[in-house]
Structures are given as C-alpha cells and as structure tokens.
Design a protein around this motif. Sequence first.
Motif, PDB file in Angstrom:
ATOM      1  N   SER A   1      -7.864   0.107  10.177  1.00  0.00           N
ATOM      2  CA  SER A   1      -9.275  -0.018   9.789  1.00  0.00           C
ATOM      3  C   SER A   1      -9.460  -1.260   8.917  1.00  0.00           C
ATOM      4  O   SER A   1      -8.659  -1.523   8.026  1.00  0.00           O
TER       5      SER A   1
ATOM      6  N   TYR B   1     -16.129   0.397  10.302  1.00  0.00           N
ATOM      7  CA  TYR B   1     -16.818   0.456   9.013  1.00  0.00           C
ATOM      8  C   TYR B   1     -18.205  -0.179   9.091  1.00  0.00           C
ATOM      9  O   TYR B   1     -19.217   0.475   8.832  1.00  0.00           O
TER      10      TYR B   1
ATOM     11  N   VAL C   1      -9.148  -0.627   5.271  1.00  0.00           N
ATOM     12  CA  VAL C   1      -7.771  -0.437   4.823  1.00  0.00           C
ATOM     13  C   VAL C   1      -7.080  -1.793   4.720  1.00  0.00           C
ATOM     14  O   VAL C   1      -6.319  -2.044   3.779  1.00  0.00           O
TER      15      VAL C   1
ATOM     16  N   LEU D   1      -4.020   4.764   7.598  1.00  0.00           N
ATOM     17  CA  LEU D   1      -2.999   3.862   8.137  1.00  0.00           C
ATOM     18  C   LEU D   1      -1.987   4.635   8.972  1.00  0.00           C
ATOM     19  O   LEU D   1      -1.638   4.213  10.086  1.00  0.00           O
TER      20      LEU D   1
ATOM     21  N   PRO E   1     -13.362   5.638   6.225  1.00  0.00           N
ATOM     22  CA  PRO E   1     -13.314   4.248   5.754  1.00  0.00           C
ATOM     23  C   PRO E   1     -14.374   3.945   4.686  1.00  0.00           C
ATOM     24  O   PRO E   1     -14.106   3.185   3.759  1.00  0.00           O
TER      25      PRO E   1
ATOM     26  N   LEU F   1      -8.176  -3.304   1.568  1.00  0.00           N
ATOM     27  CA  LEU F   1      -7.555  -2.576   0.455  1.00  0.00           C
ATOM     28  C   LEU F   1      -6.122  -3.045   0.216  1.00  0.00           C
ATOM     29  O   LEU F   1      -5.700  -3.249  -0.923  1.00  0.00           O
TER      30      LEU F   1
ATOM     31  N   VAL G   1     -13.100   5.217   1.387  1.00  0.00           N
ATOM     32  CA  VAL G   1     -12.140   4.270   0.800  1.00  0.00           C
ATOM     33  C   VAL G   1     -12.897   3.170   0.072  1.00  0.00           C
ATOM     34  O   VAL G   1     -12.586   2.830  -1.077  1.00  0.00           O
TER      35      VAL G   1
ATOM     36  N   MET H   1       0.824  -1.200   0.000  1.00  0.00           N
ATOM     37  CA  MET H   1       0.000   0.000   0.000  1.00  0.00           C
ATOM     38  C   MET H   1       0.864   1.259   0.000  1.00  0.00           C
ATOM     39  O   MET H   1       0.580   2.213  -0.730  1.00  0.00           O
TER      40      MET H   1
ATOM     41  N   GLY I   1      -6.649   5.664   2.225  1.00  0.00           N
ATOM     42  CA  GLY I   1      -6.283   4.515   3.066  1.00  0.00           C
ATOM     43  C   GLY I   1      -4.945   4.724   3.743  1.00  0.00           C
ATOM     44  O   GLY I   1      -4.774   4.397   4.924  1.00  0.00           O
ATOM     45  N   THR I   2      -3.983   5.305   3.015  1.00  0.00           N
ATOM     46  CA  THR I   2      -2.662   5.557   3.596  1.00  0.00           C
ATOM     47  C   THR I   2      -2.755   6.595   4.713  1.00  0.00           C
ATOM     48  O   THR I   2      -2.114   6.444   5.755  1.00  0.00           O
TER      49      THR I   2
ATOM     50  N   ALA J   1      -8.507   5.516  -3.441  1.00  0.00           N
ATOM     51  CA  ALA J   1      -8.685   4.658  -2.262  1.00  0.00           C
ATOM     52  C   ALA J   1      -7.375   4.535  -1.507  1.00  0.00           C
ATOM     53  O   ALA J   1      -7.343   4.631  -0.273  1.00  0.00           O
ATOM     54  N   THR J   2      -6.274   4.336  -2.248  1.00  0.00           N
ATOM     55  CA  THR J   2      -4.982   4.121  -1.597  1.00  0.00           C
ATOM     56  C   THR J   2      -4.539   5.351  -0.818  1.00  0.00           C
ATOM     57  O   THR J   2      -4.036   5.228   0.305  1.00  0.00           O
TER      58      THR J   2
END
Lengths: 288, 293
Positions: free
Chosen positions: B123, A223, B126, A264, A241, B129, A244, A46, A260-261, A256-257
Amino acid sequence: MTATSPSPISSKADQSFWYRLTHLSLPWKVTWVYLSIMLVLPVAAMLLKAATVGPAKFWEIATDEIALSTYVVTFVTAFIASAINGVFGTLIAWVLVRYDFPGKRIVDAAVDLPFALPTAVAGLTLATVYSDNGWIGSLFVPLGIKISFTRLGVGMAMLFISLPFVVRTLQPVLQDLEKETEEAAWCLGASPLQTFLLVILPPLIPPVLTGVALGFARAVGEYGSVVIIAGNVPFQDLIAPVLVFQRLEQYDYAGATVVGTVLLLISLVLLVVINVLQTWGRRYDDRG
Amino acid sequence: MTTEAKSALSYTNPPTPRTAPRAQGAWVKWLLISITILYLGLILFIPALNVFVEAFSGGVGPFFDNLKSPAFLNSVKLTVIIAAIAVPINTVFGLCAAWAIARNYFPGRTLLLSIIDLPFAISPVVAGLMFVLLFGRNGWFGPVLDTAGIRIIFALPGMVIVTAFVTMPFVAREVIPVLEEMGSEQEEAAKTLGATDWQTFWRVTLPNIRWGLLYGVILTNARAMGEFGAVSVVSGNIAGKTQTMPLFVEEAYKQYKTPEAYSAAVILALLAVVTLVLKEIVERKSRITDVQE
C-alpha cells in the motif's frame, strides 16, 4: 516470463560463488545496491520498529476494535469489488477479443484509464458523480441509497482501480485460445453451454483468478481515491490504509507501524498467491 | 501485462469477425457489447467526462484563472521536479535489473522478480510510513540527519524517494519480456566482433528494446506525477512548498474549493490521456517492428 534455455556462456561455471559475488558486473551492482537501499532497508526498518513494540502490545494494537473494523471494511469491500470485476472483466475481455464494433479501439484503450489517471482525480470525480446530487448518485436517492461518503463509495473507488487487472490478464489468453478447439467440440455434438463450460472455461480460470488477486491486492492497498470518496468514519467506511495515515498524523508511530505491518504481511501473502496462480496458469503453455 | 506479446499476437492472427454458426449469435454479441459499454460507462466514461464538465462549468475564463494561482503553479513545478528526478533514476535501475534478470539464469531468479514487484503490492501509505520510520525525526537516521541539518521527511528528498519507490518496477517489467524475446545472440555477435559493453548496449541492445523501454518510462512518469498516498505521507502537505498536483486537488476539494480542484484535475486527466495515447502509439510501433523482423 517465457523460460528459454540457459545461456550458452558457461565458461564462468568453474569460478567460485564468492569470486562471482565480488566481481559482479555493473548492472548487477546497481540492481543490488538500489534494491538494498530502496526496498530491503525500509522494510527492515518497519519490521524492526514493529518488533520493538513487543508481541503482547503488537497483538493488542493489531486487534483493537477500530483496527479490526478497518480490516473488515477493507478486505470485505476489496473482495466484493475484485469479484465483481472478475465477472465483468471476463465479459469485457471476451467482447474485446471476440467481437468487432465501432469504437472498440477506444474502449480497449480506456480500460487502462485507472492505471493512468491519478487516484486523487479518480476519487474526486467518483465522489461528485456518485454524490446525492451527482449524475449517477441522484438516481439512487429516491431508493434511499447513498453512495459517496459511505461504504458503497469505498466499493466504487475499489471497482474503479481494480478494473483493468482481469481484462489485461485474460486478453492474451483469450487471443491464444484456438477457435478450432471450440469448433471441434461443436462438431462433436457439444452444446454451446457444454463447449463453454468444458472447453473454453478451464484455461481461463487461472488468468481470471490471477487478475482478481491482483485487483484485490491493489484495492486493499488503495488510499488516494478512497480517502476522498469515503467519509472515513470508524466502524463505517474507514479502511486500514487511511487508519495508518490518521495514526501517523497523530504521531502515533507504534499504532501506525503495527497496522502497517499487518497490511505489509498481507501484501506479501497475496504476492505469493499471485505467483502460485501464475505458475498454475502456465501449465497450459506446454500444450501449444 | 505483456502488451507487447498481446499486440504481436493480434497482428499475426487478425481478429476475424465471428460468424456465429448459431442463430442466437448476433443478439448475444450485441447484448454483451451493451453490458460492456454500460459497465464501463458507469465506472469509467461518466466519471471521466464529469472531470471536464465540472472544470468548465464556470466557463473557460475561471478555469484559466484557477490555473494561474501561485499555489497551483508551485504544485506543478514540484510535480515536474519530482518526476524529473525519479523517472531517470528508475529508468537506469530498471534497465540494469532487466538485464540482470533476462540475461542470467540463477537460483532465486523468480524470487528476485517478485521482490522487484513488491512496491506494486505494498500500500502506498505503508510505503510512505516505511520511509518516515527510516528518515523521520524518530527514525533510524533521524538524529544523524538532524545534526547534519538535512531534512528528508516533509521535504523534497523524501517525496522523490517515495515516488521512486512506488514507480520502481515499471521499466524492468516492460523491458524483461522484450530482452527475453530478443535473445542474446546479437549481443554475443557484437562482442565477438570486438564491441565494448557500452557499444553493445547503445548500438545493439538499446535499439532492440527501445519501444518496451519507452513504454516503461511512460508508465513510470504517469505514476510518478499522479502518486498521492505515499507522497501525502512524507510531504506534510505544506501549500506552496511540499504540495504536488494530486495533493493540491485533494486539499482544494477538502476546503470546498471544488472549481480549483477540478481545474487541477483536468490537467492531471490530460496527463492520463496523453499517457494512453502514447501507449497506443508505442504499441503500434512495436507491432510494426515485429512484422519487419
């Protein structure tokens, strides 16, 4: 984790680091191989995917209007929910440790329900109960308050899933608290308020904050229950979330990435914060 | 959440009813208990009760009819298969990681503990993903898997992998404190007496950690069967093919088949109740073991 004295078997101490690395025992091998495949590899995938987007583009996607609004909804709601649970969780832990009442065992066991109940079920039943014609939601209709399918609904789901953390981190600390200390304070002429503020409260602050941080981390990532109880409308009750997920459904992998990053990295920061809080809480251990 | 430690403590110091030295004690006590019950009622008890009321609102007959639908039965089968693969894998990993951490002292020990906890912090969406980026059509291994004709994303393997990911820490988390409390003396004694590593593990370590291990396995299973977010990302949610029970609940609800959603929700809620009951039993058993020692 309680730290005990190092293992007395130190005959291996003279062996070189590389020798030990290449002659690992089976459990070590399993641990490293599994963690590499299941954790390091996907996280690397990711981060590298995010890196290929390029810094300028990354910043643009990470801070576009919709993304920014989802951060605000996610973090503000999660913060309020975990803070409310900080207050009520402390109260619940106190009641469960200090008082006896009929049904106490059931109440104690039920606190773990959010850990055990699948989030989809939680979302489903909360959405029904807090809807306009639900058991609790209907009580708020005359006041003009809608809960399900609004940001309040998101908050309810986050309250539900972050409930056990403060109770469970605080309970062992409260049980350890010696009542003699309180009685001593009382004997020395402290008022109940002084006893609470100066004797009981200080050692409880680290576990409460740890519990709040754990609940916040869980609420930020949640989520399943939120997607069901929320209307998932951008700028209103769309959380990060879910964004994403929606971008992934539209095959927008870069979008999305990037979001998402961001999530994260925030999770990693929260993990560090939680560790620091736990270490801080442990400073009282040595005094026992 | 060191419940073992908690239960051990509550036994050695039995909770004495607090006889308040001050007169206002009694009403403060009942006020706080009332607030607790009210708050938990709003958040936990009423929603939990609602699951059962909604499911049986149409009567017992329709409830069971809903459970006989092929889509639902398929989702049950899939959920059980996923848990049956992911739980044993994570049990083996959890035992290995717990041993590695509890029996060894090395630089970066705390860091390794945090790394194992990472799946709790990330999450679920994530997490899903990340595996899509790894195994999806445009992912790292996508082209290789495509030519080999193996499907991971939108198929069972991907769902098993993400389930294993989100349930990774449970066993290690529960076993590490028990291993630390047990100490390594008994194992060293067994080895001195000529036991092999396997004999030591089966006859000395395992009996000592069995309750902690069982508790970890119960939690792993509950999460594995109930996971929604991560599985939802990699499943594609194809009814009858890649739909687990939690996905079935959401899909039915979205399509306004609320009775079907609640019938399936009851089964999942019962799973949660069984989990909580087993947890209570395990806690009591480990308390008895503590006393005997």
